[in-house]
Every structure is written in C-alpha cells, then in structure tokens.
Design a protein around this motif. Structure first.
Motif, PDB file in Angstrom:
ATOM      1  N   ASP A  16       0.873  -1.186  -0.406  1.00  0.00           N
ATOM      2  CA  ASP A  16      -0.358   0.113  -0.129  1.00  0.00           C
ATOM      3  C   ASP A  16       0.580   1.330   0.130  1.00  0.00           C
ATOM      4  N   ASP A  17       1.173   2.435  -1.127  1.00  0.00           N
ATOM      5  CA  ASP A  17       1.155   3.330  -1.238  1.00  0.00           C
ATOM      6  C   ASP A  17       0.915   4.523   0.056  1.00  0.00           C
ATOM      7  N   SER A  18       0.428   4.761   0.414  1.00  0.00           N
ATOM      8  CA  SER A  18      -0.098   5.634   1.206  1.00  0.00           C
ATOM      9  C   SER A  18       0.565   5.139   2.653  1.00  0.00           C
ATOM     10  N   VAL A  19       0.402   3.792   2.936  1.00  0.00           N
ATOM     11  CA  VAL A  19       0.880   3.546   4.379  1.00  0.00           C
ATOM     12  C   VAL A  19       2.324   3.757   3.951  1.00  0.00           C
ATOM     13  N   ARG A  20       2.784   3.767   2.994  1.00  0.00           N
ATOM     14  CA  ARG A  20       5.414   3.949   2.690  1.00  0.00           C
ATOM     15  C   ARG A  20       4.962   5.242   2.738  1.00  0.00           C
ATOM     16  N   GLU A  21       3.810   6.122   2.326  1.00  0.00           N
ATOM     17  CA  GLU A  21       4.085   7.118   2.720  1.00  0.00           C
ATOM     18  C   GLU A  21       4.228   7.840   4.020  1.00  0.00           C
ATOM     19  N   ALA A  22       3.149   7.385   4.665  1.00  0.00           N
ATOM     20  CA  ALA A  22       2.674   7.756   6.062  1.00  0.00           C
ATOM     21  C   ALA A  22       4.292   7.603   6.776  1.00  0.00           C
ATOM     22  N   VAL A  23       4.489   5.942   6.628  1.00  0.00           N
ATOM     23  CA  VAL A  23       6.276   5.685   7.092  1.00  0.00           C
ATOM     24  C   VAL A  23       6.708   7.140   7.196  1.00  0.00           C
ATOM     25  N   GLY A  24       7.350   7.119   5.807  1.00  0.00           N
ATOM     26  CA  GLY A  24       8.058   8.306   5.549  1.00  0.00           C
ATOM     27  C   GLY A  24       7.972   9.618   6.191  1.00  0.00           C
ATOM     28  N   LEU A  93      -6.929  -0.913   8.175  1.00  0.00           N
ATOM     29  CA  LEU A  93      -6.131  -1.083   6.758  1.00  0.00           C
ATOM     30  C   LEU A  93      -7.477  -2.152   5.841  1.00  0.00           C
ATOM     31  N   GLY A  94      -8.052  -2.703   6.794  1.00  0.00           N
ATOM     32  CA  GLY A  94      -8.726  -3.661   7.090  1.00  0.00           C
ATOM     33  C   GLY A  94     -10.115  -3.645   5.509  1.00  0.00           C
ATOM     34  N   THR A  95     -11.123  -4.629   5.180  1.00  0.00           N
ATOM     35  CA  THR A  95     -12.139  -4.139   4.223  1.00  0.00           C
ATOM     36  C   THR A  95     -12.833  -3.511   5.592  1.00  0.00           C
ATOM     37  N   PRO A 109      -3.575   6.187   6.835  1.00  0.00           N
ATOM     38  CA  PRO A 109      -2.878   6.217   7.451  1.00  0.00           C
ATOM     39  C   PRO A 109      -1.670   7.239   8.085  1.00  0.00           C
ATOM     40  N   THR A 110      -1.570   8.148   7.379  1.00  0.00           N
ATOM     41  CA  THR A 110      -0.981   9.700   7.958  1.00  0.00           C
ATOM     42  C   THR A 110      -1.513   9.700   9.250  1.00  0.00           C
ATOM     43  N   ASP A 111      -3.116  10.089   8.751  1.00  0.00           N
ATOM     44  CA  ASP A 111      -4.006  10.984  10.024  1.00  0.00           C
ATOM     45  C   ASP A 111      -3.669  10.177  11.310  1.00  0.00           C
ATOM     46  N   ALA A 112      -4.028   8.214  10.952  1.00  0.00           N
ATOM     47  CA  ALA A 112      -4.432   7.445  11.807  1.00  0.00           C
ATOM     48  C   ALA A 112      -2.594   7.331  12.813  1.00  0.00           C
ATOM     49  N   LEU A 113      -0.988   7.644  11.948  1.00  0.00           N
ATOM     50  CA  LEU A 113      -0.025   7.897  12.921  1.00  0.00           C
ATOM     51  C   LEU A 113       0.420   8.666  13.736  1.00  0.00           C
ATOM     52  N   ARG A 114      -0.447  10.228  12.933  1.00  0.00           N
ATOM     53  CA  ARG A 114      -0.868  11.300  13.144  1.00  0.00           C
ATOM     54  C   ARG A 114      -1.031  11.457  14.708  1.00  0.00           C
ATOM     55  N   LEU A 115      -2.535  11.101  14.829  1.00  0.00           N
ATOM     56  CA  LEU A 115      -3.197  10.689  15.970  1.00  0.00           C
ATOM     57  C   LEU A 115      -1.912  10.179  17.088  1.00  0.00           C
TER      58      LEU A 115
END
Length: 322
Positions: A16-24, A93-95, A109-115
């Motif tokens: 998932d690219d959005s996860v990779r971006e959020a981690v970065g 990230l589930g269904t 992912p970005t907002d969840a990690l920011r939380l």
C-alpha cells in the motif's frame, strides 16, 4: 510522547503506497518507526515480543479487526509479567474496519499515525475467552449465530467490491435458510436458555462490516455489552422488510435483549461458532470475561467508546431526537 514505534502490518497491505508515504512522513518528523509484515499465523505475536524486547514505546496494528485483536492479545499476555508494556495503536487497513469506525480512528494511514503522536494512551478493556479450555482474546466484538455465518460465508471478492455492505447483501440473500442457534447463557443477574438468531458480546460496538450489535458499548468501563436477537418465528420476512425500510439499527432495537456484564458462560449441546474479531472459533463452552485496562491504546480525544464522552454522546442524541 512516544518516539520508538513498531508497525505490524498485515501482509495484504504490504504494498500500500499510502502506508509507505505515511511511514516516511513519520520518519521525517523524527519518529523511529520500523515495519514488520505478517505472513502466517503467529507472526503478529512474534513481532510484538520482538518489539517489547527492543524497548519500543508503541506497537501499531496495521490491518483490520483481526490484526488489531492479534496484536492486542500479545500485548495483554505480556502485560501479565511486565510493567512497561508498549502502548497500542491502529492504522485501519481492513475491509470493514469495524473497531476503527466505531472509535472514529482516522481512516488514512497518515492521520492515524499522527493520532499516535498527538494523543496519549488510555487504558482499555479486552475480552478474555476460554473456548473449551483454550484461551483467546478479543479486542472488538465476539458474535455468534446468523451474523457469524454471514461473515464467514461472504465472498472475498464481494467484500473488496462493496465493503461492509457485502455482509448485509449476503445476509438478505440467505433469509430463506436462517437456522436459529440454541445455547444456554449465564451471567450475573442474567440467564437465558433457547434459540437465537444472533449474539453479540461487545467490547466495541459493531462487527461484520457495520452490523451494530452493541450500540452502547464502551471500551473502558470494565464491562461488556451483551445483545441477543431472539428467534423471530414467522416474523423474519417482515423484520427484513423493516431493515430495508428503516435501517438495521431500528429493526434490531425492536427485538433485541440486552445486558451489561463482567462475565458470561455460553454452553451449547452442539458445537457453537463465535467470531472473535473476525476469526471463527468453535466450541461447546465459552467462558467470557472482561479484563479492565488490559492494554493502553491511542484513541481520539472525543472517541465515542470512552466513558468520558458517553454523557456528551447521550446529550447529543437526545437533542437530535427532539
């Protein structure tokens, strides 16, 4: 503030690219964030144990309710012997993402990690289940009966296409062959013998892609909510019509039996299946108890599943109803 995190990512979301971006983004902000991917049963527990040994501040479940349940279970088991257990967080990230939806955890992912960076962790309860002598844990909701069959039988392709709505469509399609389940339920000041269509034992509020079985459940009150949908005899068709016309919640409220308990014994003469955070477990006897403050989790400040927000939620509901 936590600064050494371990993201335990469900293998289905590894690309998932959005996860990779959020981690970065988190790493650029100075967070020491490492990623581990699950491939087979037991990986989540092993990754949690490694995170604890490495001194991580927070372990983040990246996936759906099943991944959350596995990570929470491993943390709860470690908490029995450790005082410095990492906090828990969730990147949905589930269904269906039933726990995240009810808790109002940000969906990206970005907002969840920011939380995780912006909020402290609060103690939350977990369900500890003995299934014919085997210990299990449940973070969100244990469900049985007709609702369990829907979740187990719903086609993966339909889930990916329609999300939570797929479960309801599957349920309506199976109306002609609903078979009630019989069991004996025993809790403090609660006893019930006989058949039911659905059973919900909720730390959280919903399961199966939006089936809100325990609409008032709280994750930090030391109790779980019990909802039993009884056998409806000849009323099944009219109930489904009500569901389609007025919505699932209105129909459920008309027929459900509810209780709030610390412990419950469920016994059946035939093997009974309970879905624990989406994982079907079969046994003839289940002993379920609420373990208060089993883990500490990062949740939104105004999360509806927390006691401090329950009175506000009730006031708003009363205002809407006037």
């Amino acid at each position: 503030m936590t600064n050494h995190w371990r993201l335990i990512l469900n293998g289905k979301s590894a690309g998932d690219d959005s996860v990779r971006e959020a981690v970065g983004a988190m790493r650029d902000a100075g967070v020491a964030l490492e990623v581990r991917v699950t491939w087979e049963h037991g990986d989540a527990r092993r990754h949690v144990e490694e995170a604890i040994a490495d001194g991580c501040d927070c372990v983040i479940a990246g996936g759906g309710d099943g991944t959350l349940g596995e990570v929470a279970a491993a943390l709860a088991e470690s908490a029995d012997t450790r005082r410095d257990t990492p906090t828990l967080a969730l990147v949905p990230l589930g269904t269906a993402n039933d726990f995240a939806t009810a808790a109002e955890i940000p969906p990206t992912p970005t907002d969840a990690l920011r939380l995780v960076r912006e909020t402290g962790a609060t103690p939350i309860d977990l369900l500890r289940i003995d299934a014919d002598g085997e210990r299990r844990w449940c973070a969100n909701l244990a469900s049985g009966g007709f609702g369990t069959d829907i979740t187990v039988e719903t086609d993966d392709g339909l889930k990916n296409l329609l999300g939570g709505l797929a479960y309801f469509i599957t349920g309506v399609a199976r109306v002609g062959r609903i078979e009630p389940v019989s069991a004996r339920l025993r809790g403090a000041d609660f006893a019930r013998d006989g058949a039911f269509l659905a059973l919900g034992i909720g730390n959280g509020r919903q399961a199966g892609g939006g089936q809100v079985l325990c609409p008032d459940a709280l994750v930090d009150d030391g109790l779980f909510d019990l909802t039993v949908v009884p056998e409806l005899s000849g009323e099944v068709a009219s109930t489904i019509a009500t569901v389609l016309r007025e919505g699932r919640h209105a129909a459920l409220d008309r027929v459900a039996e509810r209780a709030r308990l610390r412990a419950l014994a469920v016994e059946s003469d035939e093997p009974l299946t309970l879905n624990l955070d989406g994982e079907p477990v079969q046994a003839r006897r289940f002993s379920i108890e609420c373990v208060p403050g089993a883990v500490r989790m990062h949740l939104p400040v105004d999360c509806p599943l927390l006691r401090r927000n329950a009175s506000r939620e009730a006031r708003e509901a009363a205002t809407v109803g006037r």
